[in-house]
Design an enzyme around this catalytic site. Structure first.
Site, mmCIF file in Angstrom:
data_model
loop_
_atom_site.group_PDB
_atom_site.id
_atom_site.type_symbol
_atom_site.label_atom_id
_atom_site.label_comp_id
_atom_site.label_asym_id
_atom_site.label_seq_id
_atom_site.Cartn_x
_atom_site.Cartn_y
_atom_site.Cartn_z
ATOM 1 N N CYS A 140 -1.097 -8.596 2.797
ATOM 2 C CA CYS A 140 -0.888 -7.826 1.574
ATOM 3 C C CYS A 140 -1.486 -8.598 0.404
ATOM 4 O O CYS A 140 -1.316 -9.816 0.314
ATOM 5 C CB CYS A 140 0.608 -7.629 1.348
ATOM 6 N N HIS A 192 5.242 0.274 -0.485
ATOM 7 C CA HIS A 192 5.153 -0.313 -1.834
ATOM 8 C C HIS A 192 5.756 0.630 -2.883
ATOM 9 O O HIS A 192 6.333 0.179 -3.878
ATOM 10 C CB HIS A 192 3.685 -0.574 -2.214
ATOM 11 N N HIS A 236 2.094 1.105 4.973
ATOM 12 C CA HIS A 236 2.257 -0.112 4.161
ATOM 13 C C HIS A 236 2.241 0.241 2.670
ATOM 14 O O HIS A 236 3.100 -0.207 1.898
ATOM 15 C CB HIS A 236 1.139 -1.085 4.532
ATOM 16 N N GLU A 237 1.251 1.056 2.256
ATOM 17 C CA GLU A 237 1.143 1.402 0.825
ATOM 18 C C GLU A 237 2.295 2.303 0.387
ATOM 19 O O GLU A 237 2.801 2.176 -0.735
ATOM 20 C CB GLU A 237 -0.204 2.069 0.534
HETATM 21 CO CO CO Z 1 0.636 -4.584 0.281
#
Ligand code: CO
Length: 147
Positions: free
Chosen positions: A89, A135, A131-132
């Site tokens: 990341c 966030h 993953h995004e």
């Molecule tokens: Co990330």
């Protein structure tokens, strides 16, 4: 275009929940362009708004199948093929680890003009999308790392 500062995992902002985007103006387009430049310069394959201090539900992905993909207000329609893969990341420099995620994802989102789109993402692209999207809810891959 301009490069933005990427906030790191020790900045409390990274844990905030992002809000829905409702303004698809040139300001948003400029921000997305700058996020793309920032991501590419850092050799990343994904970047979310919160990582540049913008708490809105949007991300830029560098996908294998579609090239640059901007996902705004994304929602997962289906997610299957859970597998473990190694992730890193831009907000956690020097750290990588194994995370279990769906490797086949269909996601509905808006593009930079506010138009609804649906895409199916596979493999690394699906991992990047998950993953995004984490966030956007203040979740980091290090929270999900396993041995
Ligand atoms: Co990330």
């Amino acid at each position: 275009m301009a490069r933005l500062t990427i906030i790191k995992s020790d900045n409390p902002l990274i844990r905030k929940h992002s809000k829905e985007v409702d303004d698809f103006s040139p300001h948003l387009h400029e921000l997305l362009d700058n996020m793309q430049e920032t991501m590419l310069h850092a050799n990343g394959v994904g970047i979310a708004g919160v990582q540049v201090g913008v708490l809105y539900r949007m991300a830029v992905l560098l996908t294998e199948e579609y090239g640059i993909l901007e996902i705004i207000n994304p929602r997962i329609i289906s997610a299957t093929r859970n597998k473990i893969a190694t992730e890193g990341c831009l907000s956690c420099p020097g750290i990588s680890g194994r995370v279990r995620r769906p490797h086949l994802v269909t996601v509905e989102f808006q593009d930079r003009n506010g138009v609804k789109q649906t895409k199916t993402l596979r493999g690394r692209d699906a991992v990047c999308c998950g993953h995004e999207m984490d966030h956007m809810d203040g979740v980091l891959f290090i929270d999900k790392m396993q041995n």
